[in-house]
Design an enzyme around this catalytic site. Structure first.
Site, PDB file in Angstrom:
ATOM      1  N   CYS A   1       8.906 -11.209 -48.897  1.00 37.04           N
ATOM      2  CA  CYS A   1       8.307 -12.370 -48.225  1.00 37.04           C
ATOM      3  C   CYS A   1       8.854 -12.518 -46.812  1.00 37.04           C
ATOM      4  CB  CYS A   1       8.584 -13.627 -49.042  1.00 37.04           C
ATOM      5  SG  CYS A   1       7.939 -15.121 -48.278  1.00 37.04           S
TER       6      CYS A   1
ATOM      7  N   CYS B   1       9.552 -16.083 -45.636  1.00 42.71           N
ATOM      8  CA  CYS B   1      10.771 -16.662 -46.233  1.00 42.71           C
ATOM      9  C   CYS B   1      12.012 -16.091 -45.558  1.00 42.71           C
ATOM     10  CB  CYS B   1      10.883 -16.336 -47.721  1.00 42.71           C
ATOM     11  SG  CYS B   1       9.374 -16.475 -48.657  1.00 42.71           S
ATOM     12  N   ASP B   2      12.058 -14.786 -45.394  1.00 41.29           N
ATOM     13  CA  ASP B   2      13.323 -14.119 -45.056  1.00 41.29           C
ATOM     14  C   ASP B   2      13.351 -13.462 -43.671  1.00 41.29           C
ATOM     15  OD1 ASP B   2      14.267 -14.785 -47.592  1.00 41.29           O
ATOM     16  OD2 ASP B   2      13.403 -12.987 -48.488  1.00 41.29           O
TER      17      ASP B   2
END
Ligand code: NDP
Length: 315
Positions: free
Chosen positions: A138, A141-142
């Site tokens: 992701c 997200c990261d």
């Protein structure tokens, strides 16, 4: 099976499920949540969550899920660590749905499905070894943790193209490993990939393995036409080969798109069966964010509450 009939049962315990639980519990529906096999869902496998509004310092995925659980329990949600093995869903308005788990059988007036989706992985041992230490599925997200660094993305579809162009804004250099000699992504996405200066597409390349002391430092790749192996110096690898919605339980009962995502009515969380609602990634192949999942969880609880009031309470 006891004779109790719940107002609503929530299947799945990610942000969509917990938000549905908070709303349903506060509406006096005494919801039962069946957590599934991965309590807390996908967020329990990420590290820091910095894009969920309300946490100015960020929060870890597992801490956020623990907070959501406490909030749901505070209003009376009953949480059981069971997974559903079989469902018998009524097609009648005002009908009773039956859910069988590994432990018990439950009856309910409404069901909120928030079973999520699982990112697909390649199946390499190194993906598990470096999970959360350089391997992610992701970018939104990261990706932030890799700003100014070099990373690789695996995949050739729209997800991979989107993740690669997103990462290119943050990272110094992005390699996109596409296993065929062309991408499956839409022409528009391919055009964007080709016109991103710090993004290099390596066609006919596959990931063989990862190396590094505790965290990813290098990726071993192979050209599947020439069998030539190469090592890329990268700090992270994003696997973007698609997601699988967790809908196999509902295969014969609910309407899905060709990839298995549940279809809900526009501006609603209603599925094709009365009293059955869907929230979160299980019905969303596009946004897939914790906050958007939470939003649809809220909608599902409101939809379930109205449904139960309309078809049960005046009888
Ligand atoms: P897709 O199934 O479309 O693509 C998966 C990609 O991963 C393919 O290129 C496939 O390669 C590759 N792949 C699969 N397995 C492996 C493997 N073992 N090793 C290497 N590569 C592999 O999934 P997406 O998640 O990209 O898209 C899913 C759906 O969501 C699509 O309909 C897409 O259009 C849509 N979507 C739309 C977006 C948008 O409109 N903004 C954004 C994201 C997704 P191969 O081609 O060789 O099979």
């Amino acid at each position: 099976m006891d004779n109790k009939v719940f107002d609503t049962i929530i299947i799945g315990s990610g942000p969509a499920g917990y938000t549905a639980a908070i709303y349903a519990a506060r509406a006096n529906m005494n919801p039962l949540m069946l957590t599934g096999m991965e309590p807390g869902g996908q967020l329990t496998t990420t590290t820091d969550v910095e894009n969920f509004p309300g946490y100015p310092e960020g929060i870890t995925g597992p801490e956020m899920m623990a907070d959501l659980q406490k909030q749901a329990e505070r209003f009376g949600t009953e949480i059981r660590y069971e997974y559903v093995t079989e469902v018998t869903l009524s097609s009648e308005k005002g009908g009773i749905h039956t859910l069988k788990t590994n432990i018990a059988t439950y009856q309910t007036k409404s069901v909120i499905i928030s079973t999520g989706a699982s990112a697909k992985y390649l199946g390499l041992d190194d993906e598990k070894k470096y999970a959360g230490s350089g391997v992610s599925a992701c970018a939104t997200c990261d990706g932030f943790f890799y700003r100014g660094k070099d990373v690789a993305v695996v995949g050739g579809g729209d997800t991979a193209a989107e993740e690669a162009t997103y990462l290119a804004k943050l990272c110094k250099k992005v390699y996109l490993l596409v296993r065929k000699e062309e991408m499956r992504a839409s022409k528009a996405m391919q055009h964007r990939v080709e016109h991103t200066a710090n993004l290099e597409v390596l066609y006919n390349h596959e990931l063989l393995g990862l190396e590094g002391e505790g965290v990813v430092e290098r990726a071993k790749i192979i050209n599947n036409l020439t069998n030539e192996e190469k090592v890329l110096t990268v700090d992270g690898v994003f696997i973007a080969i698609g997601h699988t919605p967790n809908t196999s339980l509902f295969k014969d009962a609910l309407t899905m798109d060709e990839t298995g995502y549940l279809i809900t009515e526009p501006k609603s969380t209603a599925t094709n069966l009365p009293g059955v609602f869907a929230a979160g990634d299980v019905q969303d192949s596009v946004y897939r964010q914790a906050i958007s999942a939470a939003g649809t969880g809220c909608m599902a609880a409101l939809d379930a509450e109205r449904y139960v009031a309309e078809f049960f309470e005046e009888n």
